[in-house]
Enzyme design. Structure first.
Site, PDB file in Angstrom:
ATOM      1  N   LYS A 138       0.959  -1.278   0.027  1.00  0.00           N
ATOM      2  CA  LYS A 138       0.221   0.007   0.127  1.00  0.00           C
ATOM      3  C   LYS A 138       0.831   1.482   0.068  1.00  0.00           C
ATOM      4  O   LYS A 138       2.113   1.181   0.371  1.00  0.00           O
ATOM      5  CB  LYS A 138      -1.025   0.024   1.205  1.00  0.00           C
ATOM      6  N   ARG A 147      -3.748 -10.180   4.548  1.00  0.00           N
ATOM      7  CA  ARG A 147      -4.204 -10.182   3.087  1.00  0.00           C
ATOM      8  C   ARG A 147      -2.877  -9.610   2.461  1.00  0.00           C
ATOM      9  O   ARG A 147      -2.524  -8.438   2.581  1.00  0.00           O
ATOM     10  CB  ARG A 147      -5.560  -9.427   2.959  1.00  0.00           C
TER      11      ARG A 147
END
Length: 271
Positions: free
Chosen positions: A217, A251
């Protein structure tokens, strides 16, 4: 098909990500076809993924929504194929119509960035009998990174998730089928994300497993200065921090790197 409850009853899980989209922030549409998605799924399973999260609509900042039919066209063949091979599958969607079709195709979990707030979503999960992850997001993918603000990000995210847990249970979804996700990068600045990770252990008293998605991210790019394709090491470090603070589902894009790091962590810290 292995049920979600059986999966989470043991060690923390590694959830491999499969983006069946042309505009994913992390892989740029490399797995947008059914064939390429299934090849990637086979690789992630070989690397040790416990379950796979299949998504047909990008939720990256500024992501453009797609129609129900387009989302179904992208994901249902993948879900059916993986389910036929007894692979535990989660589907990343906020649309009740897609939820129902995914459940019928064999998904054992729905991963909803909108926390079942769409009309009919609660009913789809209650009737479908599958697990669901309720995620916090301030705003929507088109606007969520436009100056997000909180007085106390940890308290506010936790309050929201508690409200959604209550709504889910009131709709007939039992606690053992519920998961929460603080929503790293979804309507949060870098400082908000760091504060959430620093205090992630405060979410462990909510009575359900916590899922964390930090892989590749932008917050990791801001910390390291690395572009999205060069964030493996930072992603693994973030996953280990989340694991240390109690996360039950990680995840990730890089399954083998994460599993190897977790093996070392657990060897040292587990009795």
């Amino acid at each position: 098909m292995r049920q979600f409850q059986n999966l989470v009853s043991s060690r923390p899980l590694v959830m491999g990500i499969i983006n069946v989209t042309p505009d994913s922030f992390s892989d740029g549409g490399l797995f947008a076809s059914t064939e390429s998605a299934l090849r990637h799924a086979a690789q992630l399973i070989e690397e040790g993924a416990d379950l796979l999260d299949v998504g047909g609509e990008s939720t990256r900042p500024g992501g453009t929504p797609v129609s129900v039919q387009e989302e179904l066209h992208r994901i249902i063949p993948v879900v059916k194929a993986l389910s036929s091979m007894n692979t535990p599958v989660s589907v990343d969607t906020s649309k009740p119509e897609v939820m129902r079709a995914a459940i019928e195709a064999g998904a054992i979990m729905i991963n909803d960035v909108n926390a079942l707030r769409a009309p009919g979503a609660l009913e789809a999960i209650a009737e479908g009998g599958v697990a669901v992850c309720l995620m916090h997001m301030q705003g929507d993918p088109l606007s969520m990174q436009a100056n997000p603000q909180y007085n106390d990000v940890v308290a506010e995210v936790k309050d929201f998730l508690r409200q959604r847990l209550n709504a889910a249970e009131a709709a007939g979804i039992p606690c053992e089928r519920l998961v929460i996700d603080p929503g790293f990068g979804f309507g949060k600045t870098l400082s908000h994300n760091i504060e959430l990770l620093r205090h992630l252990d405060q979410f462990m008293d909510m009575g359900v497993p916590v899922l964390v998605g930090l892989s590749r991210k932008s917050m990791l790019g801001k910390i390291t200065g690395n572009e999205v394709g060069d964030r493996v090491h930072a992603s693994v470090a973030a996953a280990l921090l989340a694991r240390a603070k109690g996360a039950r589902i990680l995840r990730v894009h890089d399954v083998k790197a994460t599993r190897d790091a977790l093996a070392v962590y657990d060897a040292v810290n587990m009795v």
